[in-house]
Every structure is written in C-alpha cells, then in structure tokens.
Motif scaffolding. Structure first.
Motif, mmCIF file in Angstrom:
data_model
loop_
_atom_site.group_PDB
_atom_site.id
_atom_site.type_symbol
_atom_site.label_atom_id
_atom_site.label_comp_id
_atom_site.label_asym_id
_atom_site.label_seq_id
_atom_site.Cartn_x
_atom_site.Cartn_y
_atom_site.Cartn_z
ATOM 1 N N ALA A 403 79.278 73.603 81.447
ATOM 2 C CA ALA A 403 78.114 74.373 81.909
ATOM 3 C C ALA A 403 76.997 74.351 80.872
ATOM 4 C CB ALA A 403 78.527 75.812 82.212
ATOM 5 N N SER A 404 77.354 74.470 79.609
ATOM 6 C CA SER A 404 76.351 74.469 78.538
ATOM 7 C C SER A 404 75.623 73.135 78.459
ATOM 8 C CB SER A 404 77.015 74.786 77.192
ATOM 9 O OG SER A 404 77.586 76.070 77.195
ATOM 10 N N ILE A 405 76.373 72.041 78.577
ATOM 11 C CA ILE A 405 75.750 70.711 78.540
ATOM 12 C C ILE A 405 74.777 70.546 79.714
ATOM 13 C CG2 ILE A 405 76.158 68.234 78.800
ATOM 14 C CD1 ILE A 405 78.711 68.537 77.248
ATOM 15 N N THR A 420 76.960 66.611 71.564
ATOM 16 C CA THR A 420 77.353 67.072 70.228
ATOM 17 C C THR A 420 76.668 68.381 69.827
ATOM 18 O OG1 THR A 420 75.689 65.642 69.185
ATOM 19 C CG2 THR A 420 77.925 64.756 69.419
ATOM 20 N N ALA A 421 75.535 68.718 70.452
ATOM 21 C CA ALA A 421 74.900 70.014 70.183
ATOM 22 C C ALA A 421 75.805 71.146 70.655
ATOM 23 C CB ALA A 421 73.544 70.104 70.874
ATOM 24 N N VAL A 422 76.418 70.953 71.831
ATOM 25 C CA VAL A 422 77.346 71.964 72.343
ATOM 26 C C VAL A 422 78.643 71.959 71.535
ATOM 27 C CG1 VAL A 422 78.650 72.762 74.350
ATOM 28 C CG2 VAL A 422 76.334 71.873 74.643
ATOM 29 N N VAL A 423 79.120 70.767 71.160
ATOM 30 C CA VAL A 423 80.300 70.688 70.280
ATOM 31 C C VAL A 423 80.038 71.462 69.000
ATOM 32 C CG1 VAL A 423 81.753 69.173 68.879
ATOM 33 C CG2 VAL A 423 81.063 68.445 71.142
ATOM 34 N N ALA A 424 78.852 71.243 68.411
ATOM 35 C CA ALA A 424 78.517 71.838 67.118
ATOM 36 C C ALA A 424 78.373 73.351 67.186
ATOM 37 C CB ALA A 424 77.221 71.220 66.582
ATOM 38 N N THR A 425 77.883 73.870 68.315
ATOM 39 C CA THR A 425 77.677 75.316 68.420
ATOM 40 C C THR A 425 78.917 76.037 68.951
ATOM 41 O OG1 THR A 425 76.581 74.903 70.547
ATOM 42 C CG2 THR A 425 75.173 75.209 68.619
ATOM 43 N N LEU A 426 79.528 75.500 69.990
ATOM 44 C CA LEU A 426 80.704 76.148 70.576
ATOM 45 C C LEU A 426 81.884 76.148 69.610
ATOM 46 C CD1 LEU A 426 81.713 77.546 73.129
ATOM 47 C CD2 LEU A 426 82.365 75.304 74.035
ATOM 48 N N ASN A 427 81.958 75.136 68.739
ATOM 49 C CA ASN A 427 83.041 75.069 67.753
ATOM 50 C C ASN A 427 82.607 75.566 66.378
ATOM 51 O OD1 ASN A 427 85.179 73.800 69.378
ATOM 52 N ND2 ASN A 427 83.769 72.084 69.490
ATOM 53 N N ASN A 428 81.373 76.106 66.299
ATOM 54 C CA ASN A 428 80.862 76.692 65.039
ATOM 55 C C ASN A 428 80.858 75.700 63.886
ATOM 56 O OD1 ASN A 428 82.790 79.471 66.079
ATOM 57 N ND2 ASN A 428 80.583 79.308 66.309
ATOM 58 N N ILE A 429 80.320 74.508 64.141
ATOM 59 C CA ILE A 429 80.331 73.452 63.127
ATOM 60 C C ILE A 429 78.997 73.326 62.411
ATOM 61 C CG2 ILE A 429 80.559 70.950 62.779
ATOM 62 C CD1 ILE A 429 82.452 71.191 65.351
ATOM 63 N N GLY A 430 77.917 73.158 63.171
ATOM 64 C CA GLY A 430 76.593 72.998 62.575
ATOM 65 C C GLY A 430 75.944 71.701 62.997
ATOM 66 N N PRO A 431 76.202 70.614 62.284
ATOM 67 C CA PRO A 431 75.573 69.345 62.657
ATOM 68 C C PRO A 431 76.329 68.633 63.770
ATOM 69 C CG PRO A 431 76.873 69.035 60.681
ATOM 70 C CD PRO A 431 76.942 70.503 61.018
ATOM 71 N N ILE A 452 70.937 79.803 74.969
ATOM 72 C CA ILE A 452 72.250 79.333 75.466
ATOM 73 C C ILE A 452 73.133 78.907 74.295
ATOM 74 C CG2 ILE A 452 73.429 77.560 76.818
ATOM 75 C CD1 ILE A 452 72.014 79.700 78.493
ATOM 76 N N LEU A 453 72.581 78.133 73.365
ATOM 77 C CA LEU A 453 73.350 77.655 72.216
ATOM 78 C C LEU A 453 73.728 78.807 71.290
ATOM 79 C CD1 LEU A 453 71.371 74.355 71.469
ATOM 80 C CD2 LEU A 453 73.649 74.555 72.497
ATOM 81 N N SER A 454 72.870 79.836 71.212
ATOM 82 C CA SER A 454 73.198 81.026 70.407
ATOM 83 C C SER A 454 74.425 81.719 70.983
ATOM 84 C CB SER A 454 72.015 82.000 70.376
ATOM 85 O OG SER A 454 70.911 81.441 69.704
ATOM 86 N N PHE A 455 74.459 81.858 72.315
ATOM 87 C CA PHE A 455 75.625 82.489 72.927
ATOM 88 C C PHE A 455 76.856 81.593 72.854
ATOM 89 C CE2 PHE A 455 72.715 85.665 74.438
ATOM 90 C CZ PHE A 455 73.507 86.798 74.508
ATOM 91 N N ASP A 456 76.659 80.283 72.832
ATOM 92 C CA ASP A 456 77.792 79.381 72.602
ATOM 93 C C ASP A 456 78.398 79.639 71.226
ATOM 94 O OD1 ASP A 456 77.791 78.127 75.026
ATOM 95 O OD2 ASP A 456 76.666 76.369 74.383
ATOM 96 N N MET A 457 77.537 79.865 70.239
ATOM 97 C CA MET A 457 78.037 80.155 68.892
ATOM 98 C C MET A 457 78.837 81.453 68.877
ATOM 99 S SD MET A 457 75.018 78.958 66.253
ATOM 100 C CE MET A 457 73.521 79.393 67.140
ATOM 101 N N LEU A 458 78.322 82.480 69.551
ATOM 102 C CA LEU A 458 79.035 83.761 69.617
ATOM 103 C C LEU A 458 80.349 83.613 70.385
ATOM 104 C CD1 LEU A 458 76.005 86.113 70.361
ATOM 105 C CD2 LEU A 458 77.462 86.222 68.333
#
Length: 478
Positions: A403-405, A420-431, A452-458
């Motif tokens: 859904a995020s993608i 990879t933006a969703v991978v990086a945020t949903l998994n709390n990675i960064g880059p 959306i990406l902020s809530f993925d991080m949370l």
C-alpha cells in the motif's frame, strides 16, 4: 478504556521530553549559539502541558493490552510533534512536515533525512537530532517504567507494545527492575563506544553524536559525507558496536550473570552472527575489483553489512554503485533486520526464523497428515500464540508495504526509489537506493508522501499493531 491513565502517562512523556531538551540547551550555551530561547520555549511548553496532564490524581492506574498499545502509539506521535518544534522555531527546518519527518526519523531510529546540507545546522540542533536516536533506541516508555510507578504492576503491557520482537519477557520478576537493567546496559555500552571514539581522535561532540546514532541503530551523522571522512579506526569501532547493538540485550544480562553457555545457546544469536559473517564474505568477494586492497574491501563490506542488517544506516561508501549482487544482498539484509530485544529494526531474525520454521512444519504436515510437528526455538516449543502473531505480523507487513509503495508512486518516482524508500522507512534503516541512496535524501518526495513515510517509520519501530490499534473503534470503547 482507562482514558485517565492514558492522559496521565502522556503527561509524563512530555515531561521526560522537556528534560531531554535540556541537553541540547546546554550544547547551545557551550557553543555560544543563538538558540537558547528556542529550547527554553520548547522545554516550558512540554513541561507545562505535561504538568497539566499529570496534575489530576488518577485513582485507577490499571491498564490492559489495549491501553498499552494506545499509550505507546500516542506517546511516539506526541514526542515527534513536540520534538520537531526546535527545528521549526529556530528555522533550521522551517517547514513543519519536513521537521516532523526528520524528528520521527530520529525517534524511530530510522536515519532517513530531508536535509540537503547537514553541516549547515547549528551544533545544538545536530545534537538534538542525534540524541533523538538515543531516546528512541531503547524506548521512552521503557525509561518511564524504570523510574516511575505508572500502572500498578501492569507496566509489562507498555514494554511489550514498545519493545521489538515476536515476544517479550522479563529479565527479573519485577518489570520496573527489568526496565532499569535494560537502560543501564544500554547507557554503559553507549558510553564505552564514545570513549573508544574519543580515544581515536574525535572530539567529545562528535564521539557522543556518533555513539547516539550507533546505540539507537539510527544513523544520523553530523557530516554531509556520512562516515567516510573518519579514520579506519573510527569506522571499525562503529562497525563492531553496530553489531553489538543488534544483539538481544537479554543475552548481555546472561553474560553479566556469568551464564555464558546459556547466552551462546541462543539460536537467534548464532543465526544473526552467521548471516553477518556470510554476507560480509560474499560482498567482499563481489566488490573486490572496486578497491585497491583486501583490507579496504573488507572494511567497506563489513561496515555496510553491519549498518544495514542492524538498520543503523550509516555509510562509508556509495553502495548504490556496487554490483547488483551486493546491492540485492544488502536490500535482503534490510528486510531481515537485527535481533529481537535489540535496538535494531527490520522484521527481526527470530521472527524470520519462526516464519520459515512454520512453513517447513506445514510442508511436513501436508506430506504426513497424521504426524505432529511443533515450531521450536532454542530446543523449546514456541507457543501457538507467538507463531500466530508472527504470521499475522508478516501478512500485515506485506499489506502495508504494498500500500505504501502504491501511494508514494503518485509522486512518479522510479520503481527502485519507491521500493527502497519504503524498505528504508518501514524497516527503520535510512538510506535506500537510486534517488534515496546513501548520497541522496528524501527531500524529493511530496508533502503527502513524507507523511505516509513518517507513519511507515512509526509503524516499523512499533512493529505495526500499536499504530493499527489507534484506528480500531473497538479499542476506544469503555
């Protein structure tokens, strides 16, 4: 629903945040930076609102699972909103959504940034930015449980909702003592790393900020070039400590008790370290033609493997230009993540192990319907509730990921960037890769995508369910 205990706990969260803001205030004073009033305003605002929330006496402090989930979810959102104010008031990051994204990234120990020039920020703001990693690494609710009698013995619900992993257990009979032990070990390891970095020639400010980023496995740096400008000694120290902070902290407690064999029997620990060393070996061989010596190749490989499996996200090289095999392996490590009970993000090694063992069990049952098989970890059967929770987590993870993608694809970025933006945020990675690679940032996304990406991080930091419970009407009924 016990609304009073929720408001009361949120009040203490704001007071703790006010206390945390004292440190960047001291930093502003020490470096004679003109942002003292900024932090004073934020401290007074958090302290006053927090005080108003805890002022009414709460007779019934009982909480159950739903209160624990809601308190944790709201606490992290509230912390991020108020934690963004220093950036906005000082105009270091004048846009609130950008400041919110940066602060969420800090507290969730993601390390994704919208900043195009990190070094342009004053030192006090850089300190606050890195210190959010330390606060979020072990969790602010774990800290509150350690110092305050919040809910008459039901504090385990808070720790379970905030701590990473498929299951959470107490180190000692009292939850309060467990929280204290976790924070003491966490703080000691951070101080030890800072001393090693200081011994390597870094000043106190650099040693502390890098240690905060490593301890919380967050990855915010203070240089535009990341970690690449630091000496091989500093890079090696950070590599070792990233791996250490990716280990379940309960194993460190066993080591302190002298139970070395019990700690080493951990199936998750052996798998985690095995993945790390195999990945380092494979990537070293794959990228060897890019570097002049084997020692240099090994250093770059080990650093990036440690940074991405622990979801710290630091970088010493632009791995986006590495061969496709290495990039694919690194993205795989982003999904796997660190150990349960560590400060690392990702799906978690133990959850992956339980999921794979569940699939294997179903295959064996399909082949031999009358046979009985159980999923085991460390030689013991895993409770059915844990296995079910892992399977539901994986299903929810996939739905949220897809859904995020789809949502951020409205910005019309290329697929690698979105993926990879969703991978990086949903998994709390960064880059990630492409336009969000180690030499890029997240400023390219629209305001809506940043939310959306902020809530993925949370969602990633709190492992999905606390955030989802917020949107469940049944959870809010009395």
């Amino acid at each position: 629903m016990n609304y009073k205990v929720i408001i009361h706990t949120l009040g203490w969260v704001l007071i703790v945040e006010a206390a945390a803001l004292v440190l960047p205030l001291i930093c502003a004073i020490a470096f004679s930076e003109p942002y003292i009033l900024t932090f004073v305003i934020c401290i007074l605002l958090c302290g006053t609102l927090g005080g108003l929330c805890i002022l009414p006496k709460v007779k019934n402090k009982t909480m159950f699972s739903k209160e624990g989930f809601i308190i944790v979810a709201l606490s992290w959102i509230v912390m991020s909103i108020f934690g963004a104010l220093p950036f906005v008031i000082s105009k270091s990051i004048p846009n609130f959504i950008d400041a919110f994204f940066e602060t969420v990234s800090g507290f969730t120990t993601t390390g994704a940034s919208i900043l195009t020039d990190i070094e342009a920020l004053p030192k006090c703001m850089l300190f606050w930015r890195s210190f959010t990693h330390f606060i979020g690494g072990m969790g602010v609710l774990v800290f509150l449980v350690a110092i305050l009698p919040l809910s008459d013995g039901n504090n385990l619900y808070l720790i379970k909702a905030e701590s990473p992993g498929p299951s959470v257990s107490k180190l000692v009979p009292k939850v309060k003592s467990t929280a204290k032990i976790l924070y003491i070990m966490y703080s000691i390891l951070t101080v030890i790393e800072a001393l090693f970095l200081y011994a390597g020639g870094l000043d106190v400010f650099s040693a502390l900020t890098l240690s905060f980023g490593t301890a919380g496995t967050g990855g915010f740096g203070i240089l535009n070039s990341g970690i690449s400008e630091y000496s091989p000694y500093v890079q090696n120290v950070i590599t070792v400590f990233m791996i250490l902070f990716g280990i379940d902290f309960s194993l460190y407690y066993l080591l302190l008790l002298g139970k070395i064999r019990s700690a080493l029997r951990s199936e998750e620990l052996r798998t985690y370290l095995g993945i790390v060393f195999v990945a380092i070996a494979l990537i070293t061989v794959n990228i060897r033609p890019l570097y002049s010596t084997i020692a240099e190749t090994l250093r770059y490989s080990a650093f990036q493997v440690a940074a991405l499996i622990t979801t710290t996200g630091y970088s010493t090289a632009d791995f986006d230009v590495w061969p496709e095999f290495s990039k694919t392996l690194l993205v795989t490590l982003m999904f796997i993540g660190a150990s349960a009970g560590s400060t690392g993000g990702g799906i978690k090694v133990s959850r992956i192990m339980i999921f794979i063992k569940s699939i294997y069990k179903e295959i064996r049952i399909a082949a031999h319907p009358k046979s009985t098989h159980k999923v085991t970890m460390n030689g013991r059967p895993v409770e059915h509730t844990v296995v079910r929770a892992v399977n539901v987590y994986m299903a929810a993870y996939i739905v949220i990921y897809v859904a995020s993608i789809l949502i951020i694809s409205l910005d019309n970025m290329d697929y690698t960037t979105n993926f990879t933006a969703v991978v990086a945020t949903l998994n709390n990675i960064g880059p990630g890769l492409a336009k969000v690679g180690p030499t890029q940032n997240f400023s390219i996304f629209s305001t809506f995508s940043k939310i959306i990406l902020s809530f993925d991080m949370l969602i990633g930091r709190l492992e999905i369910f606390p955030i989802l419970v917020l949107f469940s009407p049944s959870a809010w009924r009395k």
